[in-house]
Scaffold this motif. Structure first.
Motif, PDB file in Angstrom:
ATOM      1  N   PRO A   1      -0.196  -7.154  -5.533  1.00 39.41           N
ATOM      2  CA  PRO A   1      -0.607  -5.145  -5.045  1.00 39.41           C
ATOM      3  C   PRO A   1      -1.344  -4.987  -4.998  1.00 39.41           C
ATOM      4  O   PRO A   1      -1.393  -3.932  -6.320  1.00 39.41           O
ATOM      5  CB  PRO A   1       0.998  -4.671  -5.623  1.00 39.41           C
ATOM      6  CG  PRO A   1       1.238  -5.477  -6.636  1.00 39.41           C
ATOM      7  CD  PRO A   1       0.584  -7.198  -6.340  1.00 39.41           C
ATOM      8  N   SER A   2      -2.429  -4.734  -4.405  1.00 37.18           N
ATOM      9  CA  SER A   2      -4.351  -4.458  -5.180  1.00 37.18           C
ATOM     10  C   SER A   2      -4.225  -2.985  -4.527  1.00 37.18           C
ATOM     11  O   SER A   2      -4.543  -2.281  -3.501  1.00 37.18           O
ATOM     12  CB  SER A   2      -4.992  -5.631  -4.254  1.00 37.18           C
ATOM     13  OG  SER A   2      -4.900  -5.269  -2.775  1.00 37.18           O
ATOM     14  N   ILE A   3      -3.688  -2.270  -5.409  1.00 31.65           N
ATOM     15  CA  ILE A   3      -3.114  -0.708  -4.490  1.00 31.65           C
ATOM     16  C   ILE A   3      -4.900   0.026  -5.904  1.00 31.65           C
ATOM     17  O   ILE A   3      -4.704   0.593  -7.190  1.00 31.65           O
ATOM     18  CB  ILE A   3      -2.435  -0.290  -4.831  1.00 31.65           C
ATOM     19  CG1 ILE A   3      -0.878  -0.849  -4.731  1.00 31.65           C
ATOM     20  CG2 ILE A   3      -2.570   1.235  -4.971  1.00 31.65           C
ATOM     21  CD1 ILE A   3       0.500  -0.526  -5.282  1.00 31.65           C
ATOM     22  N   SER A   4      -5.458   0.129  -4.802  1.00 36.06           N
ATOM     23  CA  SER A   4      -7.004   0.399  -5.764  1.00 36.06           C
ATOM     24  C   SER A   4      -7.115   1.660  -6.772  1.00 36.06           C
ATOM     25  O   SER A   4      -7.320   2.099  -7.801  1.00 36.06           O
ATOM     26  CB  SER A   4      -8.363   1.124  -4.734  1.00 36.06           C
ATOM     27  OG  SER A   4      -7.478   1.775  -3.425  1.00 36.06           O
ATOM     28  N   THR A   5      -5.793   3.231  -5.918  1.00 41.57           N
ATOM     29  CA  THR A   5      -5.989   4.242  -6.663  1.00 41.57           C
ATOM     30  C   THR A   5      -4.890   4.265  -7.539  1.00 41.57           C
ATOM     31  O   THR A   5      -5.297   5.505  -8.567  1.00 41.57           O
ATOM     32  CB  THR A   5      -5.171   5.929  -5.768  1.00 41.57           C
ATOM     33  OG1 THR A   5      -5.166   6.729  -5.897  1.00 41.57           O
ATOM     34  CG2 THR A   5      -4.321   5.049  -5.691  1.00 41.57           C
ATOM     35  N   THR A   6      -4.224   3.461  -7.792  1.00 44.01           N
ATOM     36  CA  THR A   6      -3.320   3.145  -8.974  1.00 44.01           C
ATOM     37  C   THR A   6      -3.828   2.648 -10.244  1.00 44.01           C
ATOM     38  O   THR A   6      -3.637   1.370 -10.376  1.00 44.01           O
ATOM     39  CB  THR A   6      -1.296   2.591  -8.770  1.00 44.01           C
ATOM     40  OG1 THR A   6      -1.949   3.236  -7.161  1.00 44.01           O
ATOM     41  CG2 THR A   6      -0.862   2.724  -9.384  1.00 44.01           C
TER      42      THR A   6
END
Ligand code: BES
Ligand code: MN
Ligand code: MN
Length: 464
Positions: free
Chosen positions: A28-33
């Motif tokens: 889960p490479s969610i950059s904003t989190t």
């Protein structure tokens, strides 16, 4: 010709390629989190490992830093052993958007699920799946021929979905390390299923936040309602002033200097297979389409600027009811920009206008979160022609040119800072649900993408 062997290799190993992609999609490479920073790095390492085992050289992570914070790493690789041949810079991003709203997903966003020839997962098409096509095209060539038909540099970023500041700084400071004759970007869409498409323009954007403060603290709305300012009402009033009912943005000077598409481009758009009613029903799913009626839908989404509100955090949003006048309210607002508009200038006009229309009793703070410039690329070069030819071979149809309404901030820098032709060869479909629940990638397009890229490298190599 070696490309046949490479294409055979890609076909034989197609199932493995898909399985690997699924492993990448599980991260889960969610950059904003902020809590996902470790997962983002894991995705970067996964991509680096993929490039290494494909046979690419000088594979490494490049750390990025921007003013406020340490950024997510870039993944770099190259293979520069084809003297006299052109160098192609392959770009993609391994970060993804947040998956919410979670309960609208038919299968969990980070547990890739195959249904009717599609892979469903966050990042399937935007952009892990498309970036992985580049890696697998390189692997197919290197494993069968032991070499590539062109020189290649690969740069994959982990901050595209949050504005791409890290890569922009890298290009500004170390552009020489990305020296190339052309860039290849696979992060856009096909106009219709089976219709090979090159994207030749992207909108720019400014992403902003309006923070409005009223009372010194939250208040009982019965005791103070009527006398105390409500920051949400103020925000709603300000937002309502930004866009007129006919879709036109009311900020003074907003449209100054806009460059219209050429007659030839508009003509070409009119001959694209576009069914407005189908678009409304199946893609948008609303009762009506909105916006500037004197412009076609394609113009409205490709060559006209616009404003959207993404969310208004603050106040009481839990279940049930709470009678409160919040002390502050926030709105996340972005503008899409088209050629002729400058992010800083647009922001300045917007800020001045918002401050002017801010109702009394509240204070507004207008902040820029990130920005990117609009871009149109030239189509008159051998790289575009090679891409057109490669895709036409794979799909058995003439390649069409479109623009994209979305933004990829670094593409403007490739064109402006590196000064190189950029080929945006995308394999997403209009209903792939980018940024939305149930994002998918049509698996056939993953394979056709790999083949198109192999052929593209071959054609570019032969023309040298
Ligand atoms: N791949 C998209 C951009 C895109 C989508 C271009 C469809 C053309 C057609 C990219 O990942 C994206 O979503 N970009 C963001 C940029 C922003 C967060 C700076 C966007 O457009 O909202
Ligand atoms: Mn993308
Ligand atoms: Mn995106």
């Amino acid at each position: 010709m070696s490309s046949n062997e490479a294409i055979d290799y890609a076909k034989k190993n197609g199932a493995t390629f898909v399985a690997e992609l699924k492993d990448l999609l599980r991260i889960p490479s969610i950059s904003t989190t902020p809590e996902r920073v470790g997962d983002v790095r894991r995705a970067a390492e996964f991509v680096a490992e993929g490039l290494r085992s494909a046979g690419m050289e000088n594979v490494r992570l490049i750390e990025t830093t921007t003013q406020q914070r340490k950024g997510h790493p870039l993944v770099y690789a190259d293979w520069l052993n084809a003297p006299g041949r052109p160098t192609v810079l392959c770009y993609g991003h391994y970060d993804v958007q947040p998956p919410d709203p979670l309960d609208e997903w038919k299968s969990p966003p980070f547990e890739p699920d195959e249904r009717d020839g599609n892979i469903y997962a966050r990042g399937a098409v935007d952009d892990k799946g498309q970036m992985w096509m580049h890696v697998k095209a390189l692997e197919s060539l290197l494993k069968t021929d032991g070499k590539l038909p062109v020189n290649i540099r690969v740069i994959v970023e982990g901050e595209e979905e949050v504005g791409g500041e890290g890569i922009a700084a890298f290009v500004r400071e170390h552009g020489d390390q990305l020296q190339a004759d052309a860039a290849l970007v696979s992060d856009t869409e096909m106009f219709a299923p089976d219709l090979p498409t090159l994207c030749v323009g992207l909108r720019g954007m400014i992403y902003t936040e309006l923070e409005v403060r009223g009372a010194a603290q939250d208040l009982h709305s019965g005791m103070y309602g009527g006398a105390a300012p409500n920051p949400f009402v103020a925000l709603a009033q300000m937002i309502a002033r930004l866009k007129r009912e006919d879709g036109r943005i009311a900020i003074p000077g907003f449209y100054d200097g806009i460059e219209e598409p050429t007659k030839a481009e508009l003509e070409a758009w009119r001959s694209l297979p576009f069914d407005e009613e189908h678009y409304r029903k199946t893609e948008v799913g609303s009762t009506e389409l909105t916006g500037e009626e004197m412009f076609s839908v394609l113009e409205r989404t490709w060559s006209r600027p616009t404003m959207d509100v993404h969310g208004m955090p603050g106040g009481f949003i839990g279940a049930g009811a709470k009678t409160v006048i919040p002390a502050k309210a926030l709105a996340k607002i972005s503008f899409r920009l088209v050629p002729g508009m400058k992010p800083e200038e647009t922001f300045a006009k917007y800020k001045a206008f918002v401050e002017e229309v801010c109702p009394k009793g509240v204070q507004v703070d207008v902040r820029m979160i990130h920005s990117g410039e609009p871009i149109v690329v030239s189509t008159d070069n051998e790289y575009i022609r090679a891409a057109q030819q490669a895709m036409a071979q794979v799909f058995g149809k003439e390649t069409v040119f479109v623009r994209g309404g979305g933004s990829i901030p670094i593409v403007g820098d490739f064109v402006r800072e590196l000064g190189i032709p950029t080929v945006m060869m995308g394999f997403g479909l209009p209903d792939d649900n980018l940024h939305a629940p149930n994002e998918k990638f049509h698996i056939a397009n993953f394979h056709r993408g790999i083949e198109s890229i192999i052929r593209f490298f071959e054609i570019v190599g032969q023309s040298a």
